[in-house]
Design an enzyme around this catalytic site. Structure first.
Site, PDB file in Angstrom:
ATOM      1  N   ASN A 111     -48.678  37.266  46.687  1.00 13.81           N
ATOM      2  CA  ASN A 111     -47.383  36.915  46.104  1.00 13.81           C
ATOM      3  C   ASN A 111     -46.606  38.206  45.949  1.00 13.81           C
ATOM      4  OD1 ASN A 111     -46.277  36.079  42.736  1.00 13.81           O
ATOM      5  ND2 ASN A 111     -45.187  35.852  44.650  1.00 13.81           N
ATOM      6  N   TYR A 252     -36.502  32.297  34.705  1.00  9.58           N
ATOM      7  CA  TYR A 252     -36.469  31.048  35.453  1.00  9.58           C
ATOM      8  C   TYR A 252     -37.789  30.645  36.108  1.00  9.58           C
ATOM      9  CZ  TYR A 252     -35.648  27.924  39.408  1.00  9.58           C
ATOM     10  OH  TYR A 252     -35.743  26.903  40.310  1.00  9.58           O
ATOM     11  N   SER A 293     -34.604  23.654  33.693  1.00  9.21           N
ATOM     12  CA  SER A 293     -34.700  25.105  33.497  1.00  9.21           C
ATOM     13  C   SER A 293     -33.993  25.604  32.243  1.00  9.21           C
ATOM     14  CB  SER A 293     -34.156  25.816  34.733  1.00  9.21           C
ATOM     15  OG  SER A 293     -32.872  25.300  35.044  1.00  9.21           O
ATOM     16  N   ASP A 355     -27.850  26.862  30.575  1.00 10.68           N
ATOM     17  CA  ASP A 355     -28.697  26.940  31.778  1.00 10.68           C
ATOM     18  C   ASP A 355     -29.377  28.302  31.830  1.00 10.68           C
ATOM     19  OD1 ASP A 355     -29.968  26.132  34.043  1.00 10.68           O
ATOM     20  OD2 ASP A 355     -28.184  25.921  35.280  1.00 10.68           O
ATOM     21  N   CYS A 443     -38.360  45.067  35.754  1.00 13.00           N
ATOM     22  CA  CYS A 443     -37.508  45.228  36.932  1.00 13.00           C
ATOM     23  C   CYS A 443     -36.250  44.411  36.663  1.00 13.00           C
ATOM     24  CB  CYS A 443     -38.198  44.725  38.196  1.00 13.00           C
ATOM     25  SG  CYS A 443     -37.092  44.833  39.629  1.00 13.00           S
TER      26      CYS A 443
HETATM   27  P1  AMP Z   1     -26.611  28.157  41.827  1.00 11.12           P
HETATM   28  O1  AMP Z   1     -25.833  28.957  40.818  1.00 11.12           O
HETATM   29  O2  AMP Z   1     -25.893  26.966  42.323  1.00 11.12           O
HETATM   30  O3  AMP Z   1     -27.082  29.018  42.962  1.00 11.12           O
HETATM   31  O4  AMP Z   1     -27.891  27.582  41.107  1.00 11.12           O
HETATM   32  C1  AMP Z   1     -28.483  28.246  40.065  1.00 11.12           C
HETATM   33  C2  AMP Z   1     -29.624  27.429  39.523  1.00 11.12           C
HETATM   34  O5  AMP Z   1     -30.670  27.363  40.492  1.00 11.12           O
HETATM   35  C3  AMP Z   1     -30.210  28.089  38.290  1.00 11.12           C
HETATM   36  O6  AMP Z   1     -29.697  27.488  37.142  1.00 11.12           O
HETATM   37  C4  AMP Z   1     -31.695  27.883  38.406  1.00 11.12           C
HETATM   38  O7  AMP Z   1     -32.085  26.743  37.694  1.00 11.12           O
HETATM   39  C5  AMP Z   1     -31.911  27.677  39.889  1.00 11.12           C
HETATM   40  N1  AMP Z   1     -32.400  28.927  40.510  1.00 11.12           N
HETATM   41  C6  AMP Z   1     -32.128  30.184  40.193  1.00 11.12           C
HETATM   42  N2  AMP Z   1     -32.772  31.045  41.016  1.00 11.12           N
HETATM   43  C7  AMP Z   1     -33.502  30.318  41.849  1.00 11.12           C
HETATM   44  C8  AMP Z   1     -34.407  30.617  42.893  1.00 11.12           C
HETATM   45  N3  AMP Z   1     -34.699  31.869  43.232  1.00 11.12           N
HETATM   46  N4  AMP Z   1     -34.986  29.594  43.533  1.00 11.12           N
HETATM   47  C9  AMP Z   1     -34.700  28.322  43.209  1.00 11.12           C
HETATM   48  N5  AMP Z   1     -33.858  27.975  42.230  1.00 11.12           N
HETATM   49  C10 AMP Z   1     -33.259  28.951  41.542  1.00 11.12           C
END
Ligand code: AMP
Length: 470
Positions: A111, A252, A293, A355, A443
């Protein structure tokens, strides 16, 4: 290629008759780590002579069957779940990698993300080595095999670590022993515990809970732990570890019920909500999370502000994260598919939506519009992370700089774009208070654009472990 993944390893005592118990345990552990990767999964079990494995694209319950797992006999095993990225979605990249070489068999699950993978791969290809995947894990595998021909496993792993720049939490099987390895910065989580009289190493402690085991501790940054003959031994290979744990795991990525580097993720998120309420108070009727989340930080925000916690949105729990669908249009459809407003709870109300983060801003815009359409009189967005202004090169599949809304827009502009009455991001100091640690031990590259390791074209923060430091 980015690797957001979950790793697992289990070793039972030598005197235990060989059975399929490790295979089933790994299956449950990977199920518990499914949030860390939904693209592919693999399990390898070793009986001291032959590695038996199952690999496949898709979710844990789709790849394994009772019958297939039942055939994996052996008391040592390694497992992996891999995250979906738009590129590289193919079976060749599915882990764990099994390398047979002159001296034995190596199995490796990784990972993280190596910053210098291409350079190392070039070098190895010039030596005539052939790669079957485009995963940086195979690079680690080849480097390791080269070392193992001449050195013992710990010395070999140490020599490989000297060459790697980037993030890596590894579970490696060599000749019937399990090696847990964490990079000198401890970017990605890795912990181990007692499991059924043996030991288990996992990306997150929830896997240990699932197996009814007990957490012993985290693998330290720059540490190699060897599990063999019913015991474990630690080798601290970096002289002075400089932790730089990934903040995004706490914001997250990790499950809230996991304990990472001594911190319960739930507690950190609850404190994030409290800090957010202090930094960005607002007169409102309800505090609603963006599920799932934002739930824990919304609870913290509601507790701190004394405003009612009430769900304004409901999530369809039977679809994956929106990021797993490539392309902007599909992502937008996914938001609608994924979430629905609870009209009665928001109608005529001043709603605070909490969020965890805003990455591209697409999700926030859609959700806020949805809550307005359901009759909310005001919608205030509160975000449990500071603005994400720079890409992640160290294992989180974030977005390119151009796609990160906060990298080129002010808070006011983002507020307008997502159609919020007000927008408040948590400050970096607030986040550190919630984490209970110093910025130098984390980080925060995605929040500051300064990274703990050298990345071509990016700023490097001063304090860093030199590669030849150990
Ligand atoms: P967006 O601003 O539309 O790109 O979506 C943001 C949301 O996606 C956040 O509120 C998280 O819940 C989720 N998110 C954030 N980072 C990731 C990631 N690396 N992979 C998948 N989902 C993510």
């Amino acid at each position: 290629m980015k690797e957001e993944c979950g790793v697992a390893g289990i070793i039972l005592p030598d005197n235990r008759p060989q059975s399929n118990s490790v295979a089933f345990k790994l299956y449950y552990a990977l199920y518990a780590l499914q949030h860390r990767g939904q693209e592919s999964t693999g399990i390898m079990v070793y009986d001291g002579a032959t590695p038996l494995s199952i690999k496949g694209m898709g979710l844990v319950p789709d790849v394994y069957t009772k019958e297939s797992l039942g055939r994996l006999i052996g008391n040592i095993g390694v497992g992996h779940v891999r995250y979906s990225t738009t590129g590289g979605s193919k079976i060749e990249n599915c882990q764990p990698f099994i390398l047979k070489f002159k001296g034995g068999i190596v199995t490796i699950a990784h990972n993280g993300n190596l910053v210098n993978a291409m350079k190392l791969k070039d070098e190895l290809e010039c030596e005539g080595r052939i790669f079957l995947s485009d995963s940086d894990t195979e690079v680690i595998g080849h480097l390791l095999v080269k070392e193992l021909i001449r050195h013992d496993p710990v010395e070999s792993i140490r020599n490989v670590m000297r060459r790697l720049v980037g993030s890596y939490s590894l579970v490696i099987q060599i000749d019937g022993a399990i090696y847990a390895v964490r990079d000198p910065f401890g970017f990605k989580p890795l912990c181990f515990g007692e499991v059924d009289g043996g030991y288990g190493v996992f990306s997150e402690s929830v896997a240990i809970d699932t197996l009814n085991g007990s957490l012993i501790r985290d693998v330290k940054p720059g540490e190699i732990i060897v599990f063999k003959n019913g015991n474990f031994e630690s080798y601290q290979v970096t002289n002075e570890p400089h932790p730089a744990h990934c903040v995004f795991e706490f914001i997250y990525f990790a499950r809230p019920d996991s304990v990472i580097d001594g911190k319960l993720v739930y507690k950190v998120r609850e404190r994030i909500g409290r800090e957010l309420a202090r930094e960005h108070p607002v007169d409102a009727d309800i505090i609603s999370p963006v599920p799932d989340s934002g739930i824990t930080s919304a609870i913290g925000y509601a507790r701190e502000s004394g405003t009612e916690y009430l769900e304004g949105l409901m999530k369809n729990r039977y679809i994956g994260r929106t990021f797993i669908l490539p392309g902007q249009e599909m992502r937008e459809t996914a938001v609608r598919l994924k979430m629905n407003a609870i009209h009665d709870n928001v109608e005529g109300k001043r709603v605070v939506l909490v969020d965890d983060s805003i990455v591209r801003g697409t999700t926030s815009r859609r959700i806020i519009d949805m809550v307005r359409k359901a009759g909310a009189s005001e919608v205030h967005a509160r975000v449990g992370s500071p603005a994400i202004i720079a890409p992640c090169y160290l294992g989180i599949d974030m977005a390119t700089r151009q796609e990160l809304i906060a990298s080129y827009k002010t808070v006011k502009e983002v507020e307008g774009l997502i159609n919020a009455d007000s927008l408040g991001y948590l400050s970096i100091d607030g986040l550190m208070r919630a984490l209970g640690c110093d910025k130098n031990d984390m980080c925060v590259g995605c929040l500051t654009g300064e990274y703990p390791v050298e990345i071509p074209g990016e700023k490097c923060r001063k304090k860093q472990t030199h590669l030849n430091d150990f």
